[in-house]
Design a protein around this motif. Structure first.
Motif, PDB file in Angstrom:
ATOM      1  N   ASN A   3       0.823  -1.200   0.000  1.00 34.58           N
ATOM      2  CA  ASN A   3       0.000   0.000   0.000  1.00 34.58           C
ATOM      3  C   ASN A   3       0.858   1.250   0.000  1.00 34.58           C
ATOM      4  O   ASN A   3       1.957   1.273   0.525  1.00 34.58           O
ATOM      5  CB  ASN A   3      -0.896  -0.011   1.241  1.00 34.58           C
ATOM      6  CG  ASN A   3      -1.890   1.116   1.179  1.00 34.58           C
ATOM      7  OD1 ASN A   3      -2.500   1.319   0.151  1.00 34.58           O
ATOM      8  ND2 ASN A   3      -2.039   1.844   2.264  1.00 34.58           N
ATOM      9  N   ARG A   4       0.335   2.287  -0.614  1.00 32.39           N
ATOM     10  CA  ARG A   4       1.039   3.557  -0.659  1.00 32.39           C
ATOM     11  C   ARG A   4       0.298   4.581   0.175  1.00 32.39           C
ATOM     12  O   ARG A   4      -0.920   4.658   0.132  1.00 32.39           O
ATOM     13  CB  ARG A   4       1.128   4.074  -2.110  1.00 32.39           C
ATOM     14  CG  ARG A   4       1.973   3.153  -2.966  1.00 32.39           C
ATOM     15  CD  ARG A   4       1.601   3.294  -4.418  1.00 32.39           C
ATOM     16  NE  ARG A   4       0.189   3.032  -4.637  1.00 32.39           N
ATOM     17  CZ  ARG A   4      -0.309   1.795  -4.699  1.00 32.39           C
ATOM     18  NH1 ARG A   4       0.447   0.753  -4.556  1.00 32.39           N
ATOM     19  NH2 ARG A   4      -1.597   1.610  -4.899  1.00 32.39           N
ATOM     20  N   LYS A   6      -0.477   8.399   0.530  1.00 35.38           N
ATOM     21  CA  LYS A   6      -0.464   9.510  -0.402  1.00 35.38           C
ATOM     22  C   LYS A   6       0.310  10.691   0.136  1.00 35.38           C
ATOM     23  O   LYS A   6       0.139  11.089   1.267  1.00 35.38           O
ATOM     24  CB  LYS A   6      -1.898   9.937  -0.716  1.00 35.38           C
ATOM     25  CG  LYS A   6      -1.971  11.032  -1.781  1.00 35.38           C
ATOM     26  CD  LYS A   6      -3.402  11.343  -2.110  1.00 35.38           C
ATOM     27  CE  LYS A   6      -3.487  12.409  -3.185  1.00 35.38           C
ATOM     28  NZ  LYS A   6      -4.860  12.769  -3.501  1.00 35.38           N
ATOM     29  N   THR A  29      -7.338   5.607 -10.337  1.00 35.96           N
ATOM     30  CA  THR A  29      -6.673   5.807  -9.056  1.00 35.96           C
ATOM     31  C   THR A  29      -7.696   6.386  -8.087  1.00 35.96           C
ATOM     32  O   THR A  29      -8.279   7.451  -8.348  1.00 35.96           O
ATOM     33  CB  THR A  29      -5.474   6.759  -9.172  1.00 35.96           C
ATOM     34  OG1 THR A  29      -4.507   6.174 -10.047  1.00 35.96           O
ATOM     35  CG2 THR A  29      -4.834   7.001  -7.813  1.00 35.96           C
ATOM     36  N   SER A  31      -8.589   7.758  -4.207  1.00 36.29           N
ATOM     37  CA  SER A  31      -8.045   8.268  -2.945  1.00 36.29           C
ATOM     38  C   SER A  31      -8.933   7.795  -1.805  1.00 36.29           C
ATOM     39  O   SER A  31     -10.154   7.708  -1.946  1.00 36.29           O
ATOM     40  CB  SER A  31      -7.968   9.794  -2.977  1.00 36.29           C
ATOM     41  OG  SER A  31      -9.229  10.360  -3.339  1.00 36.29           O
ATOM     42  N   GLU A  45      -4.995  -0.950   4.927  1.00 32.26           N
ATOM     43  CA  GLU A  45      -3.952  -1.466   4.047  1.00 32.26           C
ATOM     44  C   GLU A  45      -4.265  -2.895   3.598  1.00 32.26           C
ATOM     45  O   GLU A  45      -4.043  -3.257   2.436  1.00 32.26           O
ATOM     46  CB  GLU A  45      -2.600  -1.407   4.747  1.00 32.26           C
ATOM     47  CG  GLU A  45      -2.074   0.013   4.916  1.00 32.26           C
ATOM     48  CD  GLU A  45      -0.731   0.063   5.616  1.00 32.26           C
ATOM     49  OE1 GLU A  45      -0.360  -0.938   6.273  1.00 32.26           O
ATOM     50  OE2 GLU A  45      -0.061   1.112   5.519  1.00 32.26           O
ATOM     51  N   THR A  59      -5.776   1.491  -8.636  1.00 28.58           N
ATOM     52  CA  THR A  59      -4.782   1.848  -7.639  1.00 28.58           C
ATOM     53  C   THR A  59      -5.483   2.658  -6.551  1.00 28.58           C
ATOM     54  O   THR A  59      -6.236   3.587  -6.854  1.00 28.58           O
ATOM     55  CB  THR A  59      -3.650   2.695  -8.250  1.00 28.58           C
ATOM     56  OG1 THR A  59      -2.977   1.920  -9.236  1.00 28.58           O
ATOM     57  CG2 THR A  59      -2.657   3.139  -7.190  1.00 28.58           C
ATOM     58  N   GLU A  61      -4.861   4.928  -3.166  1.00 26.19           N
ATOM     59  CA  GLU A  61      -3.875   5.657  -2.378  1.00 26.19           C
ATOM     60  C   GLU A  61      -4.507   6.126  -1.073  1.00 26.19           C
ATOM     61  O   GLU A  61      -5.544   6.794  -1.074  1.00 26.19           O
ATOM     62  CB  GLU A  61      -3.349   6.860  -3.164  1.00 26.19           C
ATOM     63  CG  GLU A  61      -2.617   6.444  -4.441  1.00 26.19           C
ATOM     64  CD  GLU A  61      -2.102   7.622  -5.229  1.00 26.19           C
ATOM     65  OE1 GLU A  61      -2.639   8.737  -5.045  1.00 26.19           O
ATOM     66  OE2 GLU A  61      -1.166   7.435  -6.035  1.00 26.19           O
ATOM     67  N   GLU A  63      -4.765   8.206   2.393  1.00 32.86           N
ATOM     68  CA  GLU A  63      -4.396   9.423   3.103  1.00 32.86           C
ATOM     69  C   GLU A  63      -4.776   9.248   4.578  1.00 32.86           C
ATOM     70  O   GLU A  63      -5.807   8.649   4.877  1.00 32.86           O
ATOM     71  CB  GLU A  63      -5.140  10.637   2.561  1.00 32.86           C
ATOM     72  CG  GLU A  63      -4.910  10.942   1.095  1.00 32.86           C
ATOM     73  CD  GLU A  63      -5.746  12.129   0.671  1.00 32.86           C
ATOM     74  OE1 GLU A  63      -5.419  13.254   1.066  1.00 32.86           O
ATOM     75  OE2 GLU A  63      -6.741  11.912  -0.039  1.00 32.86           O
ATOM     76  N   SER A  85     -11.832  12.844  -0.537  1.00 33.03           N
ATOM     77  CA  SER A  85     -11.313  11.663  -1.221  1.00 33.03           C
ATOM     78  C   SER A  85     -12.460  10.839  -1.798  1.00 33.03           C
ATOM     79  O   SER A  85     -13.621  10.983  -1.397  1.00 33.03           O
ATOM     80  CB  SER A  85     -10.505  10.816  -0.240  1.00 33.03           C
ATOM     81  OG  SER A  85      -9.462  11.572   0.328  1.00 33.03           O
TER      82      SER A  85
END
Length: 426
Positions: A3-4, A6, A29, A31, A45, A59, A61, A63, A85
């Motif tokens: 997981n990323r 943001k 993508t 958010s 995650e 994807t 992301e 926050e 988001s």
């Protein structure tokens, strides 16, 4: 897929990076805004990793935002400015109602996962006949986490009366331990003695929620409602709390009760997830009991619904966001969260069974449910919860403000909230 988290970049830098990199392989993508507690992050995650495997063209992301009042303001501001988001995590119940869901949130009533969601949860994400969220985790309760070894070493009984709880605290203090951990750096944690006392309030004043919503009952004029503030002050005045209560954090409180630095920590049982993440070796040493009242024959538990995942109306990726939320609300999504953080209470998704080896703090909750000695917290049976409560309870718990004054101040905070919601009789 890892997981990323943001990172918000300046617009020009992001544009340069995008041009340099060329088209992304991912078609969408999303958010995803969550609070920053360890158990929330871990569950989010895990959900994202699982979803990205079955939807490789997506994807997601993540926050992170703070909890408490600061986090509330971020959510409300971003919704008001259409900068929210694509998916976000937030409270269910009265705090969801304060978001004016009909104006800000997408209707999720037709998600396939809703068919297995328990009605008790649907009731706290419903407005104007529409469902706006899916559960993020299991049901939970508010009460007292306690260190089982301290109780064993000192021969303390699990209390069912407030006087018994205070007697236990004095014995813990005499043994040189902190009796009650308080963690006012994270102001939201200061509310538990007031909010978890609602079962006791409901036993004494069964019509309080209805009368409170109709502007016919007040905290300051209802003795049973005032008791939560009085109990908060009593614990402070008896010198039972840690010296650094004003600077200590939520994680400090968990560490103290887990390791035996403190005997008690008033908290919601969602903390079991954070204990598993941060103090797994101490998880078996933490128990739980309902906040005691005045009558042991009426001892019972105040229950919270979990937060929910929502999709804002302004999302530019609403279709894909709905698919991810539908996955999170499914049996598979529930099982992922339970496996990641363990159960924090009964499951709210039919078919998502609890593991046999739930931690002691969760096992301690189950007899209350079996005996039907539970009631939903006030914020789930009334649309009103004043946003300033956590600041008011910090003042009472710090010895700065008297309970009667605090209750009256909270009543005024509630009045403002009721007017904002447009409730009748206010």
């Amino acid at each position: 897929m890892a997981n990323r988290i943001k990172v918000i970049l300046a617009g020009a830098s992001a544009l340069v990076a995008l041009v340099a990199a060329g088209p992304s392989e991912a078609e969408t993508t999303l958010s995803f805004l969550i609070d920053n507690s360890p158990d929330t992050v871990a569950a989010a995650e895990a959900l994202v990793a699982a979803y990205e495997k079955i939807a490789p063209d997506v994807t997601i992301e993540i926050e992170q935002r703070p909890g408490g009042g600061e986090g509330d303001n971020i959510v409300k501001t971003r919704l008001a400015t259409s900068e929210m988001s694509d998916v976000f995590l937030y409270n269910s119940g009265s705090l969801m109602q304060a978001l004016k869901p009909g104006q800000t949130l997408a209707d999720l009533s037709d998600l396939s996962s809703q068919a297995k969601v328990d009605e008790s949860f649907k009731a706290v994400v419903r407005a104007d006949g529409k469902l706006y969220g899916v559960p993020f985790g299991t049901a939970m309760a508010g009460g007292i986490l306690y260190n089982r070894k301290i109780y064993q070493d000192l021969g303390l009984p699990v209390p069912k009366r407030w006087a018994e709880f205070m007697a236990n605290n004095e014995k813990v203090k005499a043994a040189g331990k902190v009796a009650v951990a308080q963690t006012y750096r994270d102001t939201w944690t200061s509310q538990l003695f007031v909010l978890a006392d609602y079962y006791n309030l409901h036993q004494s004043a069964p019509n309080f929620a209805t009368d409170y919503t109709a502007n016919k009952a007040k905290y300051a004029t209802t003795p049973a409602a005032m008791k939560g503030f009085e109990r908060l002050k009593e614990v402070h005045d008896a010198g039972l709390v840690n010296e650094d209560f004003g600077a200590a954090s939520y994680d400090d409180g968990l560490r103290m009760v887990a390791t035996g630095e403190a005997a008690h920590y008033p908290m919601l049982t969602f903390a079991v997830g954070a204990l598993k993440q941060n103090y797994p070796e101490n998880l078996e040493g933490v128990g739980f009991f309902a906040q005691p009242g005045d009558d042991p024959a009426k001892n019972g538990l105040t229950v919270w619904m979990p937060p929910a995942l929502y999709v804002p109306l302004a999302s530019q990726n609403a279709d894909e966001a709905r698919k991810f939320v539908d996955f999170a609300g499914s049996v598979e999504g529930c099982e992922i969260m339970v496996e990641t953080n363990t159960a924090q209470g009964p499951s709210l998704v039919d078919g998502c069974a609890l593991p046999a080896d739930v931690p002691p703090a969760v096992k301690d909750m189950l007899p209350y449910f079996e005996a039907k000695a539970t009631t939903p917290a006030l914020e789930f049976v009334s649309p009103i919860k004043g946003p300033a409560l956590e600041q008011i309870t910090v003042e009472v718990g710090s010895g700065i403000r008297q309970p009667a004054e605090a209750a009256a101040l909270y009543d005024d905070d509630v009045r403002k909230q009721a007017k904002q919601l447009g409730l009748p009789n206010w």
